[in-house]
Write a protein that holds these residues in place. Sequence first.
Motif, PDB file in Angstrom:
ATOM      1  N   GLY A 216       0.874  -1.227   0.076  1.00  0.00           N
ATOM      2  CA  GLY A 216       0.199  -0.301  -0.397  1.00  0.00           C
ATOM      3  C   GLY A 216       1.203   1.056  -0.330  1.00  0.00           C
ATOM      4  O   GLY A 216       1.866   1.017  -0.349  1.00  0.00           O
ATOM      5  N   TRP A 217       0.184   2.384   0.051  1.00  0.00           N
ATOM      6  CA  TRP A 217       0.719   3.637   0.545  1.00  0.00           C
ATOM      7  C   TRP A 217       1.865   4.328   1.185  1.00  0.00           C
ATOM      8  O   TRP A 217       2.388   4.567   1.093  1.00  0.00           O
ATOM      9  N   GLU A 218       1.736   3.279   2.400  1.00  0.00           N
ATOM     10  CA  GLU A 218       2.251   4.219   3.718  1.00  0.00           C
ATOM     11  C   GLU A 218       4.160   3.515   3.525  1.00  0.00           C
ATOM     12  O   GLU A 218       3.641   2.994   2.644  1.00  0.00           O
ATOM     13  N   ASP A 219       4.418   3.871   4.499  1.00  0.00           N
ATOM     14  CA  ASP A 219       6.123   4.265   4.139  1.00  0.00           C
ATOM     15  C   ASP A 219       6.515   2.196   4.541  1.00  0.00           C
ATOM     16  O   ASP A 219       7.377   2.261   4.304  1.00  0.00           O
ATOM     17  N   TYR A 268      -4.947   7.833  -5.408  1.00  0.00           N
ATOM     18  CA  TYR A 268      -5.466   8.586  -3.891  1.00  0.00           C
ATOM     19  C   TYR A 268      -5.739   7.769  -3.079  1.00  0.00           C
ATOM     20  O   TYR A 268      -5.708   6.817  -2.955  1.00  0.00           O
ATOM     21  N   MET A 269      -5.399   8.800  -1.705  1.00  0.00           N
ATOM     22  CA  MET A 269      -5.624   7.671  -0.437  1.00  0.00           C
ATOM     23  C   MET A 269      -7.011   8.330  -0.095  1.00  0.00           C
ATOM     24  O   MET A 269      -6.737  10.107  -0.422  1.00  0.00           O
ATOM     25  N   PRO A 276      -5.038   1.514   0.684  1.00  0.00           N
ATOM     26  CA  PRO A 276      -5.643   1.330  -0.346  1.00  0.00           C
ATOM     27  C   PRO A 276      -5.582   2.139  -1.593  1.00  0.00           C
ATOM     28  O   PRO A 276      -5.357   3.759  -1.392  1.00  0.00           O
ATOM     29  N   TYR A 277      -5.414   1.828  -2.447  1.00  0.00           N
ATOM     30  CA  TYR A 277      -5.655   2.675  -3.936  1.00  0.00           C
ATOM     31  C   TYR A 277      -6.720   3.109  -4.630  1.00  0.00           C
ATOM     32  O   TYR A 277      -7.308   2.200  -4.675  1.00  0.00           O
ATOM     33  N   LYS A 430       1.212   9.282  -9.029  1.00  0.00           N
ATOM     34  CA  LYS A 430       0.034   8.678  -7.848  1.00  0.00           C
ATOM     35  C   LYS A 430      -0.883   8.933  -9.293  1.00  0.00           C
ATOM     36  O   LYS A 430      -2.048   9.365  -9.550  1.00  0.00           O
ATOM     37  N   LYS A 431      -0.408   7.165 -10.334  1.00  0.00           N
ATOM     38  CA  LYS A 431      -1.548   7.530 -10.899  1.00  0.00           C
ATOM     39  C   LYS A 431      -1.506   6.112 -10.982  1.00  0.00           C
ATOM     40  O   LYS A 431       0.145   4.930 -11.352  1.00  0.00           O
ATOM     41  N   LEU A 432      -2.434   5.368 -11.984  1.00  0.00           N
ATOM     42  CA  LEU A 432      -2.586   3.991 -12.274  1.00  0.00           C
ATOM     43  C   LEU A 432      -2.399   4.433 -13.949  1.00  0.00           C
ATOM     44  O   LEU A 432      -3.850   4.430 -14.566  1.00  0.00           O
ATOM     45  N   VAL A 433      -1.286   3.142 -14.401  1.00  0.00           N
ATOM     46  CA  VAL A 433      -1.613   3.523 -15.492  1.00  0.00           C
ATOM     47  C   VAL A 433      -1.561   2.261 -16.112  1.00  0.00           C
ATOM     48  O   VAL A 433      -2.015   1.148 -15.449  1.00  0.00           O
TER      49      VAL A 433
END
Length: 443
Positions: A216-219, A268-269, A276-277, A430-433
């Motif tokens: 996920g997003w966190e460190d 996004y968060m 989660p994304y 911060k993008k989904l390709v």
Amino acid sequence: MAKTQTLLLLYFLSTLILVLNKALVNSNGLTLTLIHPHSPKSPFFQGNLSFKERIKKSVSQSKIRGNYLARTSLSTIQTQITAQSFHYKVKVGIGTFKSKPPYKEYYLDIDTGSSLVWMQCDGCTRCFKQTPKPFPKQNSSSFRPILVQNKPKPYEYEYEDGSTTNGILAREAFYLTSKNGGLAKIENIEFGCGLDNNLDALNWRNNKVAGIMGLGWEDTSFVKQVGPQIKGIFSYCLPVLTSKTPSTYLRFGNDIVHQENSKSTPIYMKHKDSSPYYVDLQGITVNRTRLNISPRVFDFKSNGNLGGCTIDSGTPFSRIVGPAFDILKTELEKYFSRFRNLKKIKGNLDLDLCYERSKPEKYNNLPEVTFHLRGADFVMKAEAVFQVVGRSITRLREYFCLAMVPHSTDSTIGSHQQTNHRLIHDTKNKKLVFYPVDCAKNP
């Protein structure tokens, strides 16, 4: 974080397994084979389950996962993935021991909905069953507890279903083995050493999962820890489930192939400590008919804790918020009313819309469905929208069902709907390709 349900996911499609003997090591990184949850190569393969039973388990997991989202010099890595009942998993080597090999091997659930990397450790006071035994931290010469005022730093991780894991944070060496025999060692990975684990979902017979590898997003996530070398990017490509589902890969960094026809949408968060994304789902189209669904239906609710749309490899079938699902279902009923050889049935798969037809056509004459995301359309072919099942041994008749489920508050783009797309999570930008591709030929 991912919940117990995340763990359940582990049992189906949301479990990625790093297979140590199926990787490719080169100057740019590492490639590991991804094993499908229902592949006979998976250590969790349930050969006695019929195709229908697997679909029903997927439906159940998709509904459970709806309550899941948790609270609280390699330039490239490609990770092989395998699945237990519902989740993709990775097999990794951890620690440094006076043995051959010099590490202990464990399966970890891969979860894009959580960020903590953790596993159960020896000495746990509340433990779930697992094989092999919990990680013997005291015997590893590379195990280093993270200290605060000369005391091990504690962690607490709670899932929305009430499941928890508590313990201490530490750093350890992780090993990834290549299919040509090469060995990559990643030192000082921060992970949670679980000592008090209330995770009923892992208390099944002959459990081989020791914990979770969060992406996920966190460190604390594996993606963030491997760091700038992989540019914060990971990718996978999921093939359509068949009796001979081919291998595919979880890729990191420079090994990811970008194509000119790719599209992108922001990810996004939900809030600062969210794992989660999230994507901005704005509407749905069936073939060329845009449905009369207000984009506000998919928005976060006023309190910010409900609503929105995630993209999650651990949810088998997409969950669509109730009002939008009802409109989608009505439009599909209207579409199928034009075909005389179709008969609406219950289907016995716990899915809401099923039809029987007099002769097998597989995915022919089934419509595409498009999810309109901010700045890009995610177009799903029929094989990513429906499930087709033989009606009898002779298969003179078959039936198909919409492979999506309704949800009271939230939406999720699940793994079945992601099939035959290359999905690239670019956490730095911060993008989904994404772009369409035959994942059986271009894993």
